[in-house]
Design a protein around this motif. Sequence first.
Motif, PDB file in Angstrom:
ATOM      1  N   UNK A 281       1.110  -1.906  -0.085  1.00  0.00           N
ATOM      2  CA  UNK A 281       0.021  -0.079   0.023  1.00  0.00           C
ATOM      3  C   UNK A 281       0.851   1.070   0.151  1.00  0.00           C
ATOM      4  N   UNK A 282       0.948   1.962  -1.020  1.00  0.00           N
ATOM      5  CA  UNK A 282       2.033   2.565  -1.414  1.00  0.00           C
ATOM      6  C   UNK A 282       0.884   4.415  -1.648  1.00  0.00           C
ATOM      7  N   UNK A 283       1.602   5.387  -1.090  1.00  0.00           N
ATOM      8  CA  UNK A 283       1.241   6.680  -1.840  1.00  0.00           C
ATOM      9  C   UNK A 283       0.348   6.454  -3.635  1.00  0.00           C
ATOM     10  N   UNK A 284      -1.084   7.138  -3.508  1.00  0.00           N
ATOM     11  CA  UNK A 284      -1.206   6.555  -4.784  1.00  0.00           C
ATOM     12  C   UNK A 284      -0.877   7.212  -6.304  1.00  0.00           C
ATOM     13  N   UNK A 285      -0.226   8.214  -6.169  1.00  0.00           N
ATOM     14  CA  UNK A 285       0.483   8.585  -6.843  1.00  0.00           C
ATOM     15  C   UNK A 285       2.033   8.618  -7.140  1.00  0.00           C
ATOM     16  N   UNK A 286       2.671   7.530  -6.082  1.00  0.00           N
ATOM     17  CA  UNK A 286       3.274   6.683  -6.277  1.00  0.00           C
ATOM     18  C   UNK A 286       3.889   5.455  -7.803  1.00  0.00           C
ATOM     19  N   UNK A 287       4.705   6.215  -8.504  1.00  0.00           N
ATOM     20  CA  UNK A 287       5.332   4.894 -10.071  1.00  0.00           C
ATOM     21  C   UNK A 287       5.867   3.462  -9.189  1.00  0.00           C
ATOM     22  N   UNK A 288       4.963   2.455  -8.801  1.00  0.00           N
ATOM     23  CA  UNK A 288       5.611   1.801  -8.535  1.00  0.00           C
ATOM     24  C   UNK A 288       6.768   0.697  -9.117  1.00  0.00           C
ATOM     25  N   UNK A 289       7.110   0.820 -10.179  1.00  0.00           N
ATOM     26  CA  UNK A 289       8.084   0.847 -11.278  1.00  0.00           C
ATOM     27  C   UNK A 289       9.349   1.901 -11.255  1.00  0.00           C
ATOM     28  N   UNK A 324      -7.160  -1.204  -7.318  1.00  0.00           N
ATOM     29  CA  UNK A 324      -6.419  -1.174  -6.747  1.00  0.00           C
ATOM     30  C   UNK A 324      -4.814  -2.283  -6.646  1.00  0.00           C
ATOM     31  N   UNK A 325      -3.971  -1.380  -6.540  1.00  0.00           N
ATOM     32  CA  UNK A 325      -2.646  -2.259  -6.524  1.00  0.00           C
ATOM     33  C   UNK A 325      -2.537  -3.409  -5.532  1.00  0.00           C
ATOM     34  N   UNK A 326      -2.270  -2.679  -4.573  1.00  0.00           N
ATOM     35  CA  UNK A 326      -2.540  -3.123  -2.771  1.00  0.00           C
ATOM     36  C   UNK A 326      -3.373  -4.461  -3.378  1.00  0.00           C
ATOM     37  N   UNK A 327      -4.408  -4.588  -3.810  1.00  0.00           N
ATOM     38  CA  UNK A 327      -5.351  -5.561  -3.328  1.00  0.00           C
ATOM     39  C   UNK A 327      -5.348  -6.484  -4.702  1.00  0.00           C
ATOM     40  N   UNK A 328      -4.790  -6.246  -5.762  1.00  0.00           N
ATOM     41  CA  UNK A 328      -4.926  -7.205  -6.738  1.00  0.00           C
ATOM     42  C   UNK A 328      -3.054  -7.483  -7.410  1.00  0.00           C
ATOM     43  N   UNK A 329      -2.303  -6.285  -7.127  1.00  0.00           N
ATOM     44  CA  UNK A 329      -1.254  -6.865  -7.991  1.00  0.00           C
ATOM     45  C   UNK A 329      -0.854  -8.058  -7.474  1.00  0.00           C
TER      46      UNK A 329
END
Length: 398
Positions: A281-289, A324-329
């Motif tokens: 669960x990272x800040x919404x605007x963050x680029x997880x790559x 959201x990525x935290x739920x499905x990535x």
Amino acid sequence: MTSISSLKQTLYYEIAVSKLQGRINLPEEAVSNPHHIYKQGIFHRFRNPYPSYGEHPEFVHYLKNVVWPVIRGELQVPDTTLSKIAVRKPQWLPHRKASTKLRATWLGHACYYVEFPSGLRVLFDPVFEDRCSPVSFLGPRRFTQPPCDVKDIPVIDAVLISHSHYDHLSHNSVLEIQKAHPQAQFFVGLGLEKWFRNAGLNNVTELDWWEDAEMTIKAQGGDSKGETIQARLSCLPCQHTSGRIPFDVDRDTTLWASWAVQSGDKKVWFGGDTGYRAVPNIPKASDDYGPDWDHLPRCPQFKQIGEHRGPFDLGLIPIGAYYPRVAFSAMHANPFDSVEIFTDTKCKRAMGIHWGTWALTHEEVQEPPKILKEALRRKGIPEDGVFDVCDIGESREF
């Protein structure tokens, strides 16, 4: 193009399937079957064996990161009326040897129909229902319609199923396929054969990761009498889950898989449904790559597939159902993941699947192909024609 009835009349054939004994050409770490969980010496269920999946109880995780944010108004349900995805009537090749190219037709979500130059005809993850749900009156409803019915498809030799979730395995659809194409062979991961036989389907071959089966199709009539088509079908890893009963009652009791199909000199890899790397669960605007998250573990199995079974002429790779990525990535790739999977598996070309049919998660319905272009640019891959999307019902040649 000839009519379906005339095509079927010229193609009387019989199909034989043999499961190859033992596993060959697999990574050393896969020999011990780390995806198996045993209980008192008896096979019990399956797991994702790498840190790229992360660890979380699925149902509780979903409540916390999806249901509660929706209730609080922090997460919006996508507006499916904004969909601009066209649906067209498919055109099929007039006979088995009508083209020297591989031809793939998207039938919505993860369902693709692939016509090989050898004559082989393969259908992946067919679901033609209005809802992907245990019941017909609840659950996600199609916002784009199927481009055809099962009975409209002229020939189906093999049906490959990635896993048991309702958007990939439909009871009604597989029964319709058997009725319209009684010789069609079904290929499934471990544990699913029992479900198929209980449903009244008999032509079922069950495989574990890195196992292979060979299929021989022999024409019995028409101008092609006596000709044979050979194919090898390989069950390969991916990172996902399984289950058909709510609240995780039967979770992971059947195996999820990707598939490779080789016939003649053409090879296709079907990703089915998969994650690549679990994102916290990272800040919404963050680029997880971005550099802050480059340390997140990646699933090594896609490079293993590329090294041991690639390269592939075509990859059918999921690009949707990721927010959201935290739920499905952990179990669903976003387009940035998809491009990494594309290069890992050594696919020469690819088409995006697992989008544009049901709103399963919370990204906007038109977002996946837009993000795919951005992901390709960032990787230095041409945006057009290498890893692409198309209309539902449209065919592409490779």
